[in-house]
Design a protein around this motif. Structure first.
Motif, PDB file in Angstrom:
ATOM      1  N   PHE A  47       6.647  -3.836 -22.865  1.00 11.80           N
ATOM      2  CA  PHE A  47       6.151  -3.311 -21.597  1.00 11.80           C
ATOM      3  C   PHE A  47       4.828  -2.593 -21.816  1.00 11.80           C
ATOM      4  N   TYR A  48       3.984  -2.599 -20.785  1.00  9.00           N
ATOM      5  CA  TYR A  48       2.718  -1.880 -20.867  1.00  9.00           C
ATOM      6  C   TYR A  48       2.347  -1.337 -19.492  1.00  9.00           C
ATOM      7  N   VAL A  49       1.580  -0.260 -19.490  1.00 11.26           N
ATOM      8  CA  VAL A  49       1.013   0.326 -18.278  1.00 11.26           C
ATOM      9  C   VAL A  49      -0.442   0.670 -18.573  1.00 11.26           C
ATOM     10  N   GLN A  92      -2.170  -1.101 -13.495  1.00  5.33           N
ATOM     11  CA  GLN A  92      -1.373  -2.294 -13.747  1.00  5.33           C
ATOM     12  C   GLN A  92      -0.141  -1.931 -14.564  1.00  5.33           C
ATOM     13  N   ILE A  93       0.925  -2.711 -14.378  1.00  7.06           N
ATOM     14  CA  ILE A  93       2.151  -2.572 -15.152  1.00  7.06           C
ATOM     15  C   ILE A  93       2.691  -3.972 -15.390  1.00  7.06           C
ATOM     16  N   TYR A  95       4.915  -6.870 -18.432  1.00  2.29           N
ATOM     17  CA  TYR A  95       5.700  -7.141 -19.640  1.00  2.29           C
ATOM     18  C   TYR A  95       5.225  -8.454 -20.244  1.00  2.29           C
ATOM     19  N   GLU A 107       2.974  -9.429 -14.318  1.00  2.00           N
ATOM     20  CA  GLU A 107       2.184  -8.212 -14.120  1.00  2.00           C
ATOM     21  C   GLU A 107       2.019  -7.912 -12.638  1.00  2.00           C
ATOM     22  N   THR A 109      -0.297  -5.275  -9.983  1.00  2.00           N
ATOM     23  CA  THR A 109      -1.444  -4.369  -9.909  1.00  2.00           C
ATOM     24  C   THR A 109      -1.548  -3.800  -8.501  1.00  2.00           C
ATOM     25  N   SER A 247      -4.767  -0.509 -21.509  1.00  2.00           N
ATOM     26  CA  SER A 247      -3.317  -0.424 -21.330  1.00  2.00           C
ATOM     27  C   SER A 247      -2.674   0.192 -22.561  1.00  2.00           C
ATOM     28  N   LYS A 249       0.772  -0.131 -24.646  1.00  2.00           N
ATOM     29  CA  LYS A 249       1.950  -0.976 -24.834  1.00  2.00           C
ATOM     30  C   LYS A 249       3.003  -0.190 -25.609  1.00  2.00           C
TER      31      LYS A 249
END
Length: 258
Positions: A47-49, A92-93, A95, A107, A109, A247, A249
């Motif tokens: 996951f990332y933001v 953005q968020i 996986y 993703e 946004t 981002s 991660k």
């Protein structure tokens, strides 16, 4: 003969003793294992933001569908087209899942943008008639991504849903025979495609560049005046945007090579 054998045995014993002593002086050779992090591949799974900032360009078009009151001067089918640009930024968020060098993900946004413009209808003389204004200020996307990873680099394409908040308004200050003003805001649905590049600076931090294109369906706007409604079909067509991204991660298992 006996004396010669004794001398040879004594010499051999001395040589063996000397070699053993030299080997003892050298000591055991230490064993050092290479760092797993230094020899690992960058792993895109997880996951990332993050956030993004850049510029956006909107091609707005609006056409009159029915002028049923004295408010407004465009005949059905007449209208305007205008292009506006502005700064955009958001978050953005998502996986990612990696299989060998291939990376797949989802993703979402959300972005704020400042694309707007205005145009004057000069049907009854320059500077004497309706002023139309538009603004696109919120953009959201939900997309799938597919890419190819080369060490810390990821080259990807994306596509999916896009939506934008769009407002159209008109102001008529010259009696011809009526004056008034009105506006309406709609959420317009559409689709988007894009492409980008990302680079893993560290195991957790990622930076990148991205370009996107989106198109949207027409919405009917009822712009109320003192004498009734002025009906338009309008669309925020051909929104394009280019952004830089960063981002974070969250950790995933390291793929080590030995």
């Amino acid at each position: 003969m006996r004396n010669k054998l004794i001398a040879a045995f004594a010499c051999t014993t001395a040589l063996v003793s000397t070699g053993a002593a030299s080997a003892a002086d050298l000591g055991a050779r230490p064993y050092t294992k290479a760092s797993a992090y230094m020899e690992s591949m960058f792993n895109w799974t997880g996951f990332y933001v993050g956030g993004h900032i850049g510029g956006a360009w909107t091609n707005e078009r609006w056409n009159n569908t029915a002028n049923t009151t004295p408010f407004g001067d465009l005949a059905p089918g007449e209208g305007f087209r205008q292009r506006g640009a502005g700064i955009m930024g958001g978050a953005q968020i998502g996986y990612n899942w990696q299989a060998n060098n291939y990376v797949f993900g989802m993703e979402g946004t959300i972005s704020g943008l400042d694309n707007h413009g205005s145009g004057r209808n000069n049907t009854f003389g320059v500077g004497l008639d309706d002023v139309f204004s538009w603004r696109a200020n919120v953009l959201a996307t939900v997309v799938g991504r597919a890419g190819f990873a080369v060490q810390n680099n990821l080259f990807y394409i994306k596509g999916g849903y896009a939506g934008v908040n769009n407002r159209l308004s008109v102001s008529d200050t010259v009696p011809n025979p009526s004056t008034g003003s009105g506006g309406q805001t709609h959420w317009a649905n559409g689709w988007t495609v894009g492409a980008g590049w990302e680079y893993g600076v560290t195991r957790n931090w990622i930076v990148g560049l991205e370009y996107n294109y989106a198109a949207f369906a027409s919405q009917t706007y009822q712009l109320g005046g003192t004498s009734g409604n002025y009906s338009f079909d309008a669309k925020p067509r051909d929104i394009q945007w280019a952004v830089v991204r960063a981002s974070y991660k969250f950790d995933a298992p390291v793929i080590a090579r030995y």
